[in-house]
Design a protein around this motif. Structure first.
Motif: not given
Length: 247
Positions: A16-17, A45, A131-132, A159, A161-162
């Motif tokens: 993720h991210w 991403l 978001p992270l 990073a 956001p997913q």
């Protein structure tokens, strides 16, 4: 005369991210004559994609399959995949849809998901992305052991956001052949013995591990992001797995 590179192909997919950039230190420690490393940024991403928040697991799985095809992967010449953390969902879909294309999976502080599972199935539809989280919250979700302040700053700065659809979507898995693909677990924030115990006890997060035909476990004690905390050792573990299973 041109000599064809016969090194096994390795597709690297971060969690993720993260994008392909997350594997840079690992790739530096993978000898190109022994492993052909091809990192991938999953749909959703890429910060330059204007529609990234609409991408779902199907988009991500399709991108991995396209990456395999573009790298020359086939049933006659299958590739290896290294899947870190939340990359487990799209990689599991790939194993379900085309297990013949994958010679082996290296699960980096991760593992396969089960049928009908989702990362955040109850995330409201109006939430476009995740978001992270702040470092205090992130610490509650995963171990930051071994990460320098510089690494954490870089993580925060890069990073992405997913996408909401990807974390809400439930995985539909129908092909038990996915469980026969050789799987190596590089165990970082939780040991191999702990994973085996949880799998045997039927823990929902590890139940799929108990169904695998050819699992092996490699302990690499560190935090959840070993590509930054112990990149050289992670590269060695991945290379040993890929080279060992490609002969």
């Amino acid at each position: 005369m041109t000599h064809r590179n016969t090194a096994p192909t390795l597709i690297l997919v971060a969690g993720h991210w993260l994008g392909s950039w997350a594997w840079a230190d690992v790739i530096l420690n993978l000898p190109t004559e022994r492993v052909r490393a091809l990192p991938l940024t999953l749909p959703g991403l890429d910060p330059t994609d204007p529609d990234r928040a609409t991408r779902d697991l199907d988009d991500q799985a399709a991108a991995i399959l396209d990456h395999i095809s573009g790298a020359g992967g086939s049933a006659e010449s299958p590739v290896f995949i290294a899947a870190h953390s939340g990359a487990n969902a799209p990689v599991t879909l790939v194993l379900d849809r085309a297990p013949e294309l994958v010679a082996g999976v290296v699960w980096v502080d991760s593992g396969p998901i089960g049928h009908d599972s989702a990362f955040a199935p109850d995330l409201p539809a109006e939430v476009a992305e995740l978001p992270l989280p702040p470092v205090e919250e992130l610490t509650q979700q995963a171990s930051l052991d071994g990460l320098s302040a510089e690494a954490l700053d870089r993580f925060r700065a890069r990073a992405v956001p997913q996408p909401g659809p990807a974390v809400r979507q439930r995985a539909r898995l129908t092909n038990p052949a996915r469980r026969a693909v050789p799987a190596t677990f590089v165990c970082c924030s939780i040991s191999g013995d702990q994973i085996r115990e949880l799998a045997a006890a039927g823990h929902p997060m590890f139940a799929e591990v108990a169904e695998l035909k050819h699992p092996t476990f490699v302990d690499l004690p560190t935090g959840h992001w070993p590509m930054w905390s112990r990149p050289r050792e992670l590269a060695a573990a991945i290379e040993q797995t890929v080279r060992g299973k490609s002969h």
